[in-house]
Scaffold this active site. Structure first.
Site, PDB file in Angstrom:
ATOM      1  CG  HIS A 295      -1.473   2.160  -3.928  1.00 20.14           C
ATOM      2  ND1 HIS A 295      -1.905   1.922  -5.214  1.00 20.14           N
ATOM      3  CD2 HIS A 295      -1.852   1.080  -3.209  1.00 20.14           C
ATOM      4  CE1 HIS A 295      -2.509   0.741  -5.267  1.00 20.14           C
ATOM      5  NE2 HIS A 295      -2.485   0.200  -4.062  1.00 20.14           N
TER       6      HIS A 295
ATOM      7  CG  ASP B 158      -5.206  -4.042  -3.688  1.00 22.27           C
ATOM      8  OD1 ASP B 158      -6.106  -3.536  -3.006  1.00 22.27           O
ATOM      9  OD2 ASP B 158      -3.998  -3.766  -3.530  1.00 22.27           O
TER      10      ASP B 158
ATOM     11  CD  GLU C 231      -8.162   1.926   0.995  1.00 22.35           C
ATOM     12  OE1 GLU C 231      -7.011   2.339   1.264  1.00 22.35           O
ATOM     13  OE2 GLU C 231      -8.584   1.767  -0.154  1.00 22.35           O
ATOM     14  CG  HIS C 232      -7.000  -2.007   2.428  1.00 22.02           C
ATOM     15  ND1 HIS C 232      -6.272  -1.009   1.818  1.00 22.02           N
ATOM     16  CD2 HIS C 232      -7.891  -2.438   1.516  1.00 22.02           C
ATOM     17  CE1 HIS C 232      -6.705  -0.844   0.585  1.00 22.02           C
ATOM     18  NE2 HIS C 232      -7.691  -1.691   0.371  1.00 22.02           N
TER      19      HIS C 232
ATOM     20  CG  HIS D 188     -48.394  21.276   5.437  1.00 20.57           C
ATOM     21  ND1 HIS D 188     -47.930  22.461   4.954  1.00 20.57           N
ATOM     22  CD2 HIS D 188     -47.405  20.357   5.206  1.00 20.57           C
ATOM     23  CE1 HIS D 188     -46.713  22.291   4.454  1.00 20.57           C
ATOM     24  NE2 HIS D 188     -46.374  21.015   4.595  1.00 20.57           N
TER      25      HIS D 188
ATOM     26  CD  GLN E  14      -2.623  -1.324  -0.287  1.00 16.08           C
ATOM     27  OE1 GLN E  14      -3.438  -0.513  -0.691  1.00 16.08           O
ATOM     28  NE2 GLN E  14      -2.246  -2.377  -1.022  1.00 16.08           N
TER      29      GLN E  14
HETATM   30  N1  LIG Z   1      -9.025   4.286  -1.683  1.00 11.28           N
HETATM   31  C1  LIG Z   1      -9.132   3.522  -2.757  1.00 11.28           C
HETATM   32  O1  LIG Z   1     -10.097   2.791  -2.901  1.00 11.28           O
HETATM   33  C2  LIG Z   1      -8.033   3.537  -3.813  1.00 11.28           C
HETATM   34  C3  LIG Z   1      -8.000   2.571  -4.860  1.00 11.28           C
HETATM   35  C4  LIG Z   1      -6.999   2.649  -5.846  1.00 11.28           C
HETATM   36  C5  LIG Z   1      -6.071   3.693  -5.789  1.00 11.28           C
HETATM   37  N2  LIG Z   1      -6.156   4.594  -4.763  1.00 11.28           N
HETATM   38  C6  LIG Z   1      -5.294   5.765  -4.692  1.00 11.28           C
HETATM   39  O2  LIG Z   1      -5.422   6.439  -5.941  1.00 11.28           O
HETATM   40  C7  LIG Z   1      -4.303   7.289  -6.056  1.00 11.28           C
HETATM   41  C8  LIG Z   1      -3.740   7.270  -7.452  1.00 11.28           C
HETATM   42  O3  LIG Z   1      -2.953   8.419  -7.537  1.00 11.28           O
HETATM   43  P1  LIG Z   1      -2.209   8.860  -8.843  1.00 11.28           P
HETATM   44  O4  LIG Z   1      -1.550  10.154  -8.518  1.00 11.28           O
HETATM   45  O5  LIG Z   1      -1.396   7.727  -9.339  1.00 11.28           O
HETATM   46  O6  LIG Z   1      -3.350   9.064  -9.934  1.00 11.28           O
HETATM   47  P2  LIG Z   1      -4.637  10.014  -9.999  1.00 11.28           P
HETATM   48  O7  LIG Z   1      -5.291   9.709 -11.304  1.00 11.28           O
HETATM   49  O8  LIG Z   1      -5.466   9.902  -8.780  1.00 11.28           O
HETATM   50  O9  LIG Z   1      -4.076  11.497 -10.050  1.00 11.28           O
HETATM   51  C9  LIG Z   1      -3.356  11.992 -11.154  1.00 11.28           C
HETATM   52  C10 LIG Z   1      -3.805  13.406 -11.409  1.00 11.28           C
HETATM   53  O10 LIG Z   1      -3.610  14.201 -10.226  1.00 11.28           O
HETATM   54  C11 LIG Z   1      -3.484  15.539 -10.595  1.00 11.28           C
HETATM   55  N3  LIG Z   1      -2.384  16.163  -9.871  1.00 11.28           N
HETATM   56  C12 LIG Z   1      -1.160  15.639  -9.601  1.00 11.28           C
HETATM   57  N4  LIG Z   1      -0.404  16.556  -8.949  1.00 11.28           N
HETATM   58  C13 LIG Z   1      -1.172  17.670  -8.818  1.00 11.28           C
HETATM   59  C14 LIG Z   1      -0.956  18.962  -8.239  1.00 11.28           C
HETATM   60  N5  LIG Z   1       0.210  19.293  -7.659  1.00 11.28           N
HETATM   61  N6  LIG Z   1      -1.964  19.864  -8.283  1.00 11.28           N
HETATM   62  C15 LIG Z   1      -3.154  19.547  -8.858  1.00 11.28           C
HETATM   63  N7  LIG Z   1      -3.406  18.347  -9.423  1.00 11.28           N
HETATM   64  C16 LIG Z   1      -2.422  17.424  -9.410  1.00 11.28           C
HETATM   65  C17 LIG Z   1      -3.208  15.591 -12.087  1.00 11.28           C
HETATM   66  O11 LIG Z   1      -4.309  16.128 -12.739  1.00 11.28           O
HETATM   67  C18 LIG Z   1      -3.029  14.134 -12.497  1.00 11.28           C
HETATM   68  O12 LIG Z   1      -3.600  13.864 -13.750  1.00 11.28           O
HETATM   69  C19 LIG Z   1      -3.299   6.867  -4.979  1.00 11.28           C
HETATM   70  O13 LIG Z   1      -3.390   7.785  -3.929  1.00 11.28           O
HETATM   71  C20 LIG Z   1      -3.825   5.511  -4.545  1.00 11.28           C
HETATM   72  O14 LIG Z   1      -3.464   5.227  -3.219  1.00 11.28           O
HETATM   73  C21 LIG Z   1      -7.120   4.541  -3.806  1.00 11.28           C
HETATM   74  N1  LIG Z   2      -5.075  -0.903  -2.829  1.00 11.34           N
HETATM   75  C1  LIG Z   2      -5.875  -0.036  -3.690  1.00 11.34           C
HETATM   76  C2  LIG Z   2      -7.017   0.512  -2.854  1.00 11.34           C
HETATM   77  O1  LIG Z   2      -6.568   1.329  -1.848  1.00 11.34           O
HETATM   78  C3  LIG Z   2      -6.443  -0.725  -4.890  1.00 11.34           C
HETATM   79  C4  LIG Z   2      -5.447  -1.226  -5.876  1.00 11.34           C
HETATM   80  C5  LIG Z   2      -5.554  -1.289  -7.225  1.00 11.34           C
HETATM   81  N2  LIG Z   2      -4.460  -1.851  -7.702  1.00 11.34           N
HETATM   82  C6  LIG Z   2      -3.665  -2.174  -6.709  1.00 11.34           C
HETATM   83  N3  LIG Z   2      -4.258  -1.773  -5.586  1.00 11.34           N
HETATM   84 ZN   LIG Z   3      -3.277  -1.725  -3.710  1.00 14.59          ZN
END
Ligand SMILES: NC(=O)c1ccc[n+]([C@@H]2O[C@H](COP(=O)([O-])OP(=O)(O)OC[C@H]3O[C@@H](n4cnc5c(N)ncnc54)[C@H](O)[C@@H]3O)[C@@H](O)[C@H]2O)c1
Ligand SMILES: N[C@H](CO)Cc1c[nH]c[nH+]1
Ligand SMILES: [Zn+2]
Length: 430
Positions: free
Chosen positions: A262, A361, A327-328, A420, A259
């Protein structure tokens, strides 16, 4: 090294309270940036999307190239290996089977006064599915978003996913095809959420936006709530692993890092009753951080937000976990079922050492879009319910109306709402 908390130390309560209160995403900076982006998309539409995508994703688009074409979707599918497509199908089948069990039943009945009552569920027309793509690509999140929407019967599934520098993971598009997404746009971040909420010349607005994303995506969903529905705040990932000293340190280190990799804002926490075991897991994490392909991200997450908590006894765990509302929650303890029964606040629980969170996941079946930032106190993981809404039904005949009207009229008068009162009293006049 992540911080170490020991329940036998005098400052434990203060340190634990600080951990619980830590804000990893909702900062003033993020709030202001996001409100500026939303205002631009509302005011300038496609032109803002093109400009912001150039800025954040270093990708040159035009209004005509915002949308991924059917031809590109087919080509992406052809570019995937048969093994990858089979894994995707395995995941899709398990996710679909799990979510089909969530379909709620309509209810109709007549009560003792002869009043006809009921509640019926109808799908939301158009839903926006956010699929993250900033630093990693998430075909699995396409399935987790789209399959429950299809099971619910939504008519229009609109997916957005950023493609930094134009890099597209073909499996993301293949997953969109497998799950039956109707429209795909190569935009992300707060600008994509704003486009889904307010619409532009190219993108028709939707009724609800779901899906995970980074801090800017999570904040954008917060800010458009009300204009559209949102599922929950599913921001940077979190895991709490509860592991007794009998576990294999390398397995637990891998689970914590899964995690952390990510996002630099992700959070991984180990709780154990064995200080020696904690040290072995910490050492293994340090070793792995040197070679992991996303070691830099994981290291920043582990150093800034990670924690190792040593308790005197595993008996203390449920109360601590409920305060973290993670979350997990992975329970690598001998009687995981018994411990799970004592937990009230967690997005998803993984039972026993053979259930690493990563199975959930991808292929477990339950949804991996889950509430973060302690919102598991009041929110649940993405489900078929999120794509449905409920309408209630109420029907009186003359007799049941007469039975209910006096109390209704009295309450209307008590509220000072004469119109009413007249609506019921008028019908009581013979
Ligand atoms: N909670 C859940 O269920 C779950 C599941 C899968 C992934 N996630 C999370 O999703 C996220 C994925 O993040 P990611 O960054 O790879 O992709 P993302 O698609 O969430 O974000 C990318 C976008 O963020 C924006 N961004 C980046 N820096 C910025 C800044 N300084 N100012 C304004 N906008 C900005 C840009 O527009 C970019 O296209 C991770 O935090 C991961 O932990 C959560
Ligand atoms: N752990 C993420 C949810 O917090 C989900 C994910 C997608 N791919 C890998 N992990
Ligand atoms: Zn994951």
């Amino acid at each position: 090294m992540a911080r170490r908390l020991d329940c036998r130390e005098a400052d434990f309560e203060a340190s634990f309270a600080a951990l619980v209160e830590e804000r990893r995403e909702e900062t003033h900076d993020v709030r202001d940036t996001v409100s500026g982006i939303i205002a631009r998309v509302r005011g300038e539409g496609d032109a803002a999307l093109v400009d912001l995508t150039r800025h954040f994703d270093r990708l040159e688009l035009t209004p005509a190239t915002l949308r991924v074409t059917g031809e590109e979707l087919r080509a992406a599918r052809d570019a995937c290996t048969p093994e990858d497509l089979r894994a995707l199908e395995t995941a899709a089948a398990r996710i679909r089977a799990f979510h089909e069990r969530q379909i709620p039943k309509d209810e109709r009945w007549t009560d003792a006064q002869g009043v006809r009552l009921g509640m019926v569920w109808k799908p939301i027309d158009a839903v926006g599915l956010y699929v993250p793509g900033g630093t990693a690509a998430y075909p699995s999140s396409v399935l987790m978003n789209a399959i429950p929407a299809r099971v619910a019967g939504c008519r229009r599934l609109v997916m957005v996913a950023p493609t930094p520098e134009g890099r597209v993971n073909p499996l993301v598009l293949a997953a969109a095809a497998v799950a039956g997404v109707d429209e795909v746009y190569r935009i992300g971040g707060a600008q994509a959420v704003a486009a889904l909420a307010y619409g532009t010349s190219t993108i028709r607005p939707v009724d609800k936006i779901v899906g995970p994303g980074n801090a800017w995506v999570a904040e954008a969903k917060r800010q458009v709530f009300g204009r559209v529905g949102i599922d929950m705040i599913a921001g940077p990932s979190e895991i709490v692993v509860v592991a007794d000293g009998g576990n294999e340190p390398a397995w637990i280190a891998a689970d914590l890092l899964s995690q952390a990799e990510h996002d630099t804002r992700a959070q991984s926490i180990l709780i154990t009753e064995d200080a020696g075991f904690a040290a072995r897991v910490e050492a293994e994490i340090e070793r792995r951080l040197e070679t992991l392909s996303r070691g830099a991200i994981a290291k920043e997450s582990w150093r800034a937000h990670g924690a190792v908590i040593v308790v005197a006894s595993l008996e203390e765990v449920p109360a601590l976990v409920d305060r973290l509302a993670p979350e997990h929650l992975e329970l690598a303890v001998p009687d995981a079922e018994a411990m799970a029964a004592r937990i009230t606040h967690a997005g998803a629980i993984f039972l026993g050492p053979w259930t690493p969170e990563v199975i959930g996941d991808y292929v477990g079946g339950p949804n991996h879009v889950l509430p973060t930032s302690r919102t598991a106190r009041f929110a649940s993981g993405l489900a078929v319910h999120d794509f449905l809404k409920r309408t209630t039904l109420l029907g009186c005949d003359a007799a049941s109306f007469r039975a209910l009207a006096p109390a209704a009229g009295r309450l209307a008068r008590a509220e000072g709402l004469e119109a009413h009162a007249l609506a019921v009293e008028g019908r009581l006049v013979e």
